[in-house]
Design a protein around this motif. Structure first.
Motif, PDB file in Angstrom:
ATOM      1  N   UNK A 116       1.732   7.787   4.629  1.00 43.50           N
ATOM      2  CA  UNK A 116       0.867   7.471   5.756  1.00 43.50           C
ATOM      3  C   UNK A 116      -0.579   7.470   5.296  1.00 43.50           C
ATOM      4  N   UNK A 117      -1.280   6.418   5.592  1.00 43.22           N
ATOM      5  CA  UNK A 117      -2.705   6.300   5.239  1.00 43.22           C
ATOM      6  C   UNK A 117      -2.950   6.584   3.770  1.00 43.22           C
ATOM      7  N   UNK A 118      -2.002   6.147   2.919  1.00 41.09           N
ATOM      8  CA  UNK A 118      -2.124   6.385   1.480  1.00 41.09           C
ATOM      9  C   UNK A 118      -2.203   7.873   1.143  1.00 41.09           C
ATOM     10  N   UNK A 119      -1.590   8.710   2.007  1.00 45.53           N
ATOM     11  CA  UNK A 119      -1.698  10.153   1.822  1.00 45.53           C
ATOM     12  C   UNK A 119      -1.062  10.610   0.530  1.00 45.53           C
ATOM     13  N   UNK A 120      -0.117   9.829  -0.002  1.00 46.42           N
ATOM     14  CA  UNK A 120       0.579  10.260  -1.214  1.00 46.42           C
ATOM     15  C   UNK A 120      -0.255  10.028  -2.470  1.00 46.42           C
ATOM     16  N   UNK A 121      -1.277   9.192  -2.390  1.00 48.07           N
ATOM     17  CA  UNK A 121      -2.038   8.876  -3.600  1.00 48.07           C
ATOM     18  C   UNK A 121      -3.517   9.216  -3.504  1.00 48.07           C
ATOM     19  N   UNK A 122      -4.021   9.505  -2.318  1.00 48.29           N
ATOM     20  CA  UNK A 122      -5.450   9.768  -2.177  1.00 48.29           C
ATOM     21  C   UNK A 122      -5.693  10.775  -1.069  1.00 48.29           C
ATOM     22  N   UNK A 123      -6.935  11.240  -0.992  1.00 47.24           N
ATOM     23  CA  UNK A 123      -7.359  12.108   0.094  1.00 47.24           C
ATOM     24  C   UNK A 123      -8.095  11.274   1.119  1.00 47.24           C
ATOM     25  N   UNK A 124      -7.828  11.525   2.400  1.00 47.12           N
ATOM     26  CA  UNK A 124      -8.431  10.712   3.441  1.00 47.12           C
ATOM     27  C   UNK A 124      -8.957  11.590   4.572  1.00 47.12           C
ATOM     28  N   UNK A 125      -9.950  11.059   5.252  1.00 50.67           N
ATOM     29  CA  UNK A 125     -10.417  11.606   6.517  1.00 50.67           C
ATOM     30  C   UNK A 125     -10.043  10.574   7.565  1.00 50.67           C
ATOM     31  N   UNK A 126      -9.117  10.906   8.447  1.00 47.60           N
ATOM     32  CA  UNK A 126      -8.591   9.956   9.412  1.00 47.60           C
ATOM     33  C   UNK A 126      -9.382  10.044  10.722  1.00 47.60           C
ATOM     34  N   UNK A 127     -10.200   9.032  10.992  1.00 49.83           N
ATOM     35  CA  UNK A 127     -11.017   9.026  12.204  1.00 49.83           C
ATOM     36  C   UNK A 127     -10.306   8.304  13.344  1.00 49.83           C
ATOM     37  N   UNK A 128      -8.985   8.231  13.265  1.00 51.90           N
ATOM     38  CA  UNK A 128      -8.208   7.601  14.333  1.00 51.90           C
ATOM     39  C   UNK A 128      -8.495   8.168  15.716  1.00 51.90           C
ATOM     40  N   UNK A 129      -8.581   9.511  15.864  1.00 58.72           N
ATOM     41  CA  UNK A 129      -8.887  10.067  17.195  1.00 58.72           C
ATOM     42  C   UNK A 129     -10.239   9.617  17.739  1.00 58.72           C
ATOM     43  N   UNK A 130     -11.217   9.410  16.866  1.00 52.06           N
ATOM     44  CA  UNK A 130     -12.523   8.918  17.320  1.00 52.06           C
ATOM     45  C   UNK A 130     -12.406   7.474  17.793  1.00 52.06           C
TER      46      UNK A 130
END
Length: 283
Positions: A116-130
């Motif tokens: 999900x959201x490239x979670x397996x290969x990178x670190x992400x900040x998911x601003x979906x709630x915003x």
């Protein structure tokens, strides 16, 4: 021989303490979701950072929404307002908290969220709630249903940082292992020591020295955050602010360790003064 073994036990106890305390702090404030939310709470009040996130959230939704003619002007006005003042909306604090929680689950959720959201290969900040917050406002204003994207990831680290986070998530919860070893070794040192006051004094001075070492390492870590490790401008700013918040929070643990070391050192001196030296047997 007893004195040598006792000294080695104290040294090993201090080394294990030097590992256990940062692991415990990391587990409590980074690996655990509630701790991470509390740690990042101050970032929700940083206007420069939040403005970048708001712009990213608005841009993501604006590029995917196609409003009919009469509502287009209203939507454009709302998007403009959201990009500059969304942080003042009453729903914003909850949306920011949801953003942090969702991002934490993506980055620390392991196999449950892999892919999900490239979670397996990178670190992400998911601003979906915003983005969902803006979509809700837009739908309420125009009366037209708006479906926001499920996830709006902002890159804050690549595969190398992802591997480091995976290692932290795996090993930080085991902080109690070196902590238990440190306690047992200190107890062994006291048991074997001919002069227990010297052991307590040495342990106190060593703990104070560890506090100084942790302070130096924290400064280095903050410098790494200031260098900007995120994959985007918003990501780099998030890493910088997060590192600053982490250093600030860990400083209270360092202060506690320094005070504890001072107390132990004073206690050791008192024990040495008040405990009479053992007399050697007459030949």
């Amino acid at each position: 021989m007893r004195s040598v073994v006792s000294a080695l036990a104290v040294i090993l106890s201090l080394l294990l303490t030097g590992v256990a305390v940062p692991m415990a702090w990391t587990n409590q404030n980074v690996v655990r979701e509630d701790g991470f939310v509390a740690l990042t709470a101050p970032l929700g009040k940083d206007q420069a950072f939040q403005s970048r996130l708001a712009a990213a959230a608005v841009g993501s939704l604006e590029s995917k929404v196609d409003l009919p003619g009469p509502a287009e002007q209203v939507g454009a006005s709302l998007f403009k307002n959201a990009a500059t003042s969304m942080t003042t909306w009453p729903e914003y604090p909850q949306a920011w908290s949801d953003t942090v929680r969702q991002s934490h689950r993506l980055n620390f959720g392991g196999a449950a969220v892999a892919g999900q959201a490239n979670a397996s290969t990178s670190l992400v900040l998911d601003v979906g709630p915003l983005t969902a917050l803006v979509a809700k406002r837009l739908a309420s204003t125009t009366g037209i249903p708006v479906t926001p994207p499920d996830s709006v990831p902002i890159n804050i680290g690549g595969p190398t940082q992802r591997q480091q986070v995976d290692s932290v998530a795996a090993y930080a919860p085991l902080w109690w292992v070196p902590a238990l070893g440190a306690v047992l070794l200190f107890a062994l040192a006291l048991l074997l020591a001919r002069r227990r006051g010297a052991v307590v004094l040495f342990a106190g001075l060593g703990l104070a020295a560890l506090a100084g070492l942790w302070e130096a390492l924290s400064t280095i870590a903050k410098g790494a955050g200031d260098a900007g490790l995120g994959g985007t401008a918003a990501g780099a700013l998030f890493v910088k602010q997060l590192m600053a918040a982490a250093v600030s929070d860990f400083s209270s643990w360092i202060a506690t360790a320094a005070v504890a070391g001072g107390v132990l050192a004073v206690l050791g001196v008192l024990i040495l003064i008040l405990t009479p030296k053992a007399r050697r047997p007459a030949r």
